[in-house]
Design a protein around this motif. Structure first.
Motif, PDB file in Angstrom:
ATOM      1  N   HIS A 261       0.859  -1.180   0.000  1.00 26.20           N
ATOM      2  CA  HIS A 261       0.000   0.000   0.000  1.00 26.20           C
ATOM      3  C   HIS A 261       0.899   1.235   0.000  1.00 26.20           C
ATOM      4  O   HIS A 261       2.109   1.135   0.208  1.00 26.20           O
ATOM      5  CB  HIS A 261      -0.956   0.015   1.200  1.00 26.20           C
ATOM      6  N   HIS A 262       0.329   2.393  -0.201  1.00 29.40           N
ATOM      7  CA  HIS A 262       1.107   3.621  -0.238  1.00 29.40           C
ATOM      8  C   HIS A 262       1.655   3.940   1.144  1.00 29.40           C
ATOM      9  O   HIS A 262       1.076   3.565   2.167  1.00 29.40           O
ATOM     10  CB  HIS A 262       0.274   4.772  -0.759  1.00 29.40           C
ATOM     11  N   ASP A 265      -0.634   5.697   3.666  1.00 27.10           N
ATOM     12  CA  ASP A 265      -1.983   5.132   3.772  1.00 27.10           C
ATOM     13  C   ASP A 265      -2.013   4.166   4.946  1.00 27.10           C
ATOM     14  O   ASP A 265      -1.426   3.088   4.891  1.00 27.10           O
ATOM     15  CB  ASP A 265      -2.349   4.413   2.466  1.00 27.10           C
ATOM     16  N   GLU A 269      -6.742   2.098   2.042  1.00 24.56           N
ATOM     17  CA  GLU A 269      -7.489   2.539   0.866  1.00 24.56           C
ATOM     18  C   GLU A 269      -6.733   2.294  -0.429  1.00 24.56           C
ATOM     19  O   GLU A 269      -7.336   2.137  -1.485  1.00 24.56           O
ATOM     20  CB  GLU A 269      -7.831   4.027   0.990  1.00 24.56           C
ATOM     21  N   THR A 270      -5.401   2.268  -0.358  1.00 19.89           N
ATOM     22  CA  THR A 270      -4.589   2.078  -1.571  1.00 19.89           C
ATOM     23  C   THR A 270      -4.012   0.668  -1.632  1.00 19.89           C
ATOM     24  O   THR A 270      -3.037   0.430  -2.342  1.00 19.89           O
ATOM     25  CB  THR A 270      -3.446   3.101  -1.605  1.00 19.89           C
ATOM     26  N   SER A 272      -2.992  -2.918  -2.599  1.00 18.40           N
ATOM     27  CA  SER A 272      -2.903  -3.667  -3.859  1.00 18.40           C
ATOM     28  C   SER A 272      -2.287  -5.025  -3.585  1.00 18.40           C
ATOM     29  O   SER A 272      -1.440  -5.161  -2.692  1.00 18.40           O
ATOM     30  CB  SER A 272      -2.058  -2.909  -4.889  1.00 18.40           C
ATOM     31  N   ASN A 371       2.976   7.361  -4.906  1.00 13.49           N
ATOM     32  CA  ASN A 371       2.346   7.952  -3.742  1.00 13.49           C
ATOM     33  C   ASN A 371       2.348   9.481  -3.840  1.00 13.49           C
ATOM     34  O   ASN A 371       1.372  10.153  -3.483  1.00 13.49           O
ATOM     35  CB  ASN A 371       3.082   7.505  -2.480  1.00 13.49           C
ATOM     36  N   TYR A 374      -0.218  10.304  -6.331  1.00  7.64           N
ATOM     37  CA  TYR A 374      -1.522  10.007  -5.748  1.00  7.64           C
ATOM     38  C   TYR A 374      -1.925  11.111  -4.770  1.00  7.64           C
ATOM     39  O   TYR A 374      -3.067  11.585  -4.778  1.00  7.64           O
ATOM     40  CB  TYR A 374      -1.460   8.657  -5.038  1.00  7.64           C
ATOM     41  N   LYS A 375      -0.969  11.507  -3.926  1.00  3.47           N
ATOM     42  CA  LYS A 375      -1.265  12.537  -2.926  1.00  3.47           C
ATOM     43  C   LYS A 375      -1.645  13.853  -3.585  1.00  3.47           C
ATOM     44  O   LYS A 375      -2.541  14.562  -3.104  1.00  3.47           O
ATOM     45  CB  LYS A 375      -0.048  12.741  -2.019  1.00  3.47           C
ATOM     46  N   PRO A 383     -10.678   9.049  -3.388  1.00  2.00           N
ATOM     47  CA  PRO A 383      -9.776   7.928  -3.720  1.00  2.00           C
ATOM     48  C   PRO A 383     -10.180   7.125  -4.947  1.00  2.00           C
ATOM     49  O   PRO A 383      -9.326   6.736  -5.739  1.00  2.00           O
ATOM     50  CB  PRO A 383      -9.824   7.081  -2.439  1.00  2.00           C
ATOM     51  N   THR A 387      -7.885   6.648  -8.285  1.00  2.00           N
ATOM     52  CA  THR A 387      -7.527   5.322  -8.812  1.00  2.00           C
ATOM     53  C   THR A 387      -7.894   5.221 -10.288  1.00  2.00           C
ATOM     54  O   THR A 387      -7.122   4.681 -11.098  1.00  2.00           O
ATOM     55  CB  THR A 387      -8.244   4.229  -8.013  1.00  2.00           C
TER      56      THR A 387
END
Length: 595
Positions: A261-262, A265, A269-270, A272, A371, A374-375, A383, A387
């Motif tokens: 994950h990130h 996070d 939520e992120t 994978s 990340n 993403y941020k 979110p 994605t």
């Protein structure tokens, strides 16, 4: 003292004391204390035997002479073999020392070859040597000694001389890696041919080992470069699939579990994950499939990353994983991912382990980069939208470049904020705490309703519906915006009565919010040096002015918003207001407090 050649050969099979044995042989032929036979007597021994005792003596003498000659021939052969072995050993040692120095000094292959070719010629008495093999870039190259100018001068002297050559192929782990060739002046007899071939073979064996090290290093570099390039793909999930497939081409992997994950996070939520079971893809978070394995991994991946991997390993039948690699974050070295690999071939070798670690390092850096991206997007978008954006390689050009679109706009502002700040809260820390608590809840409402957080101006939050995907109708955008406005009002009232800020409850002050809504064309996209997502238009300015007209807990909606909403029952009577810097009066209706 051995009595015949067979016995002597048995006693001294390699002839290490050949000189001493020659001396002893001469003594045996002449007898102890007697001089060697005269030339006449030796000639008589070699004459054909006649009859009787004389013939017998001559036959015995001839037999002894033949044995002695065979004995001497054998000694000479052994001496020649010994000299060749010593020559091979000297060349081997010198080549080994030169290559060791080359590795210690980190010399390129070109410099190492310039040391080795003259050495080979010196040991073999060759006039020239050539090498054709792969360099550090795994490109086929050729070297020659003497160098080109020296070779030209030498060619003039050898123009009329016959040249003989000896070649030896280079073999690295069963793969053809080129060849080495020696050139000699004049023809070579069988003995010199064999000697030169033997020495060249020794030299090539040493070079094979050196080239194998270069080949392994270049092979690893090529693979790691491919892994790095794959993970640079704008869409991380796609790049990750390519990188994993490249790993599988190099390392025999039967089972693989990867979850991450990130870095920032902490709620998952992120999250994978990717799972390969018995050599086939089993489940992938980027391509969800309605199977039990996918649901199980989604529920247990967070614990798997944290170190509780037993349930996951048992689920996928991995009882003895060969390698586990942790993926740590950059800031605090917190574990943000875990990679588990299993192979039926048993333990992984050093090459494979190092490659897995390189893959984990590249993935960590890519997660950090991802990340960061993403941020930046998550400052504006929820979110699920982030994605979706990051799943497309051209998302910025496709969705975020400035364009004029019809957008639903919300302005929401805490009523009486100046009085609250100066008379009730007073302390900057308390004022900041109110803004943080309120804005966090408001943005969450925007996102849950499908909206976009544009920005915050003082204590006013601005929200947009429609961007960035523009996958909703105008009617739907307006209905979601009004729903969010009502929820923001309810949330603001609850926050004022909560214990988050006891200063408000003690002062018996209730929080309220004034809201303005509009639906209008807006130039919306990324703007400015920080590439912030926002919009500009006269309609947006009108919405800001309308919010200033609204009183506590009132939601005012421009006429364009009301008509697009398409349900007049949700609104009160039409009103107008003249506001600063707007030529025409604003035409609007108040929204009812509930649907």
């Amino acid at each position: 003292m051995c009595q015949n050649v067979a016995q002597w050969t048995t006693c001294d099979p390699i002839g290490l004391h050949s000189v001493h044995h020659r001396h002893r042989l001469r003594l045996t032929m002449s007898g102890p204390g007697r001089p060697c036979p005269s030339r006449r007597r030796r000639q008589r021994w070699l004459q054909p035997a006649t009859t009787g005792a004389c013939a017998g003596r001559r036959f015995a003498g001839r037999s002894t002479t033949m044995a002695a000659r065979e004995h001497l021939t054998r000694i000479e052969q052994l001496e020649s073999q010994l000299e060749l072995l010593e020559s091979c050993q000297r060349l081997n040692d010198e080549a080994d020392d030169a290559l060791e120095r080359a590795m210690q000094d980190r010399l390129p292959l070109d410099a190492a070859v310039q040391l080795l070719l003259p050495m080979l010629c010196r040991h073999t008495d060759a006039v020239a040597a050539e090498l054709r093999t792969y360099d550090e870039d795994l490109a086929m190259r050729s070297w020659r000694w003497p160098a080109q100018r020296q070779a030209q001068r030498q060619a003039q002297r050898q123009a009329e001389a016959e040249l003989a050559s000896v070649s030896q192929p280079l073999d690295v782990a069963g793969e053809d890696f080129g060849a080495a060739t020696l050139h000699f002046t004049g023809a070579l007899d069988a003995r010199l041919q064999a000697r030169s071939q033997r020495l060249l073979n020794v030299w090539c064996e040493q070079l094979d080992n050196y080239l194998a090290a270069i080949a392994r290093a270049r092979h690893k570099h090529a693979i790691t470069s491919q892994l790095s390039d794959a993970l640079k793909h704008p869409v991380l999930e796609q790049g990750l699939v390519t990188a994993v497939e490249r790993l599988r081409e190099t390392i025999h992997i039967d089972d693989l579990i990867l979850a991450y994950h990130h870095e920032e996070d902490r709620g998952g939520e992120t999250l994978s994950y990717k799972v390969i079971r018995a050599g086939a893809w089993c489940c992938d978070s980027s391509r969800p499939t309605p199977n039990d394995d996918g649901h199980f991994m989604a529920a247990h991946a967070q614990r798997f990353i944290g170190g509780d991997e037993r349930a996951v390993l048992e689920r996928f039948g991995i009882h003895n994983p060969q390698e586990q690699v942790l993926i740590n974050g950059i800031k605090d070295q917190r574990v943000i991912g875990r990679l588990v690999v299993s192979s039926k071939r048993g333990e992984l070798n050093t090459f494979d382990r190092d490659l897995l670690q390189r893959f984990a390092d590249y993935l960590r850096q890519r997660i950090v980069d991802f990340n960061r991206e993403y941020k930046h997007l998550a400052l504006c978008f929820p979110p699920d939208v982030v994605t979706q954006l990051l799943s497309r390689e051209d998302y910025e050009q496709r969705y975020l470049m400035p364009a004029v679109k019809d957008v639903a706009i919300l302005y929401a502002d805490i009523t009486g904020f100046t009085r609250l700040s100066e008379q009730v809260l007073k302390e900057p820390m308390l004022i900041g705490k109110l803004i943080d608590q309120w804005s966090e809840g408001v943005v969450d409402i925007l996102w849950k309703s499908g909206g976009v957080f544009d920005k915050m101006v003082g204590d006013c939050v601005i929200g947009l519906w429609g961007p960035p995907l523009f996958d909703m109708s105008g009617r739907q955008a307006c209905r979601l915006a009004l729903q969010a406005a009502r929820e923001i009002g309810d949330f603001t009232c609850r926050l004022g009565r909560s214990e988050v800020l006891p200063e408000l409850t003690q002062a018996k002050v209730e929080l309220g919010v004034a809201t303005g809504l509009n639906y209008c064309p807006l130039l919306v996209g990324l703007f400015g040096p920080n590439r912030n997502y926002t919009g500009f238009s006269a309609g947006m300015n009108s919405c800001a002015r309308l919010q200033g007209v609204a009183s506590r807990d009132e939601v005012l909606c421009m006429d364009a918003f009301v008509s697009t909403y398409d349900d007049l029952s949700q609104f009160g009577d039409e009103r107008q207001a003249v506001v600063k810097n707007v030529a025409n009066p604003l035409v609007f209706r108040p929204a009812h407090s509930s649907a």
